[in-house]
Design a protein around this motif. Structure first.
Motif, PDB file in Angstrom:
ATOM      1  N   ASP A   1       0.844  -1.181   0.000  1.00 21.92           N
ATOM      2  CA  ASP A   1       0.000   0.000   0.000  1.00 21.92           C
ATOM      3  C   ASP A   1       0.887   1.242   0.000  1.00 21.92           C
ATOM      4  OD1 ASP A   1      -2.399   1.325  -0.022  1.00 21.92           O
ATOM      5  OD2 ASP A   1      -2.887   0.955   2.079  1.00 21.92           O
TER       6      ASP A   1
ATOM      7  N   LYS B   1       0.891   5.348   1.111  1.00 15.82           N
ATOM      8  CA  LYS B   1       0.186   6.332   1.927  1.00 15.82           C
ATOM      9  C   LYS B   1       1.086   7.538   2.204  1.00 15.82           C
ATOM     10  CE  LYS B   1      -3.515   3.885   2.473  1.00 15.82           C
ATOM     11  NZ  LYS B   1      -4.779   4.282   1.909  1.00 15.82           N
TER      12      LYS B   1
ATOM     13  N   THR C   1      -3.053   5.601   7.487  1.00 17.43           N
ATOM     14  CA  THR C   1      -3.584   4.416   6.822  1.00 17.43           C
ATOM     15  C   THR C   1      -5.106   4.405   6.958  1.00 17.43           C
ATOM     16  OG1 THR C   1      -3.320   3.098   8.833  1.00 17.43           O
ATOM     17  CG2 THR C   1      -1.499   3.074   7.246  1.00 17.43           C
ATOM     18  N   ASP C   2      -5.755   3.514   6.234  1.00 24.48           N
ATOM     19  CA  ASP C   2      -7.207   3.404   6.314  1.00 24.48           C
ATOM     20  C   ASP C   2      -7.609   2.980   7.724  1.00 24.48           C
ATOM     21  OD1 ASP C   2      -7.284   4.011   3.616  1.00 24.48           O
ATOM     22  OD2 ASP C   2      -7.243   1.901   3.009  1.00 24.48           O
TER      23      ASP C   2
END
Length: 182
Positions: free
Chosen positions: A134, A136, A165-166
């Motif tokens: 990922d 970010k 982050t999510d």
């Protein structure tokens, strides 16, 4: 004895004069990285290594530094699982004014970055290999000290990184030792 003292003073002054003449420095850094927050329970102490370039204005206490640093952690419960984070950051560096004879210059550093995190696990995570990654954005801030030497300088610093982050954030603290060449 007087000759040795004069020679040592000349080497130190030559290093300072060269640092002031060239505002751009290149360097390398390495050290230990500790996950903090939620990740600290699952991750062992990690390591990091990277490269940097820094610009300091001729009469300004503020400089700009760009870093690219690779961090790697192993998981406590799975020896074949690891997380790696490659960080590209742009930072402001504020160096405190010191007396001309001072051998150590403290500084503050902070900025923004783009972080690529990847998780890899072999057979201990289930069937087959697991790979996730990922990208970010995040922020970082910290402090350090610079020690000028003849033709280069060393530094020691600690920074706190917070990667957005999510549903939360990834947090870690690298403690670095580095060398910068002008």
């Amino acid at each position: 004895m007087a000759v040795a003292t004069s020679l040592a003073a000349s080497v130190a002054l030559a290093g300072r004069a060269q640092a002031q003449a060239n505002p751009i420095a290149f360097g390398i850094t390495a050290g230990a990285t500790k996950a903090v927050g939620e990740g600290s329970d699952a991750l062992d102490l990690g390591y990091h290594a990277g490269a940097l370039v820094q610009w300091n204005g001729p009469s300004l206490p503020v400089g700009i530094r760009g870093d690219v640093v690779y961090h790697r952690f192993t998981f406590k419960d799975a020896s074949d699982a690891h997380e790696s984070i490659t960080a590209g950051t742009v930072n402001l560096v504020y160096s405190f004014a010191m007396d001309a004879g001072a051998q150590i210059t403290p500084y503050l550093i902070g900025g923004v970055g783009y972080y690529h995190a990847s998780f890899t696990c072999g057979g201990s995570c289930g069937t087959g290999n697991t790979n996730n990654s990922d990208n970010k954005f995040g922020i970082n801030g910290g402090a350090g000290v610079t020690i000028p030497l003849s033709g280069f300088s060393t530094f020691i610093e600690a920074r706190y990184h917070n990667v957005f982050t999510d549903g939360g954030s990834t947090k870690f603290i690298p403690i670095s030792v580095g060398i910068m060449f002008r």
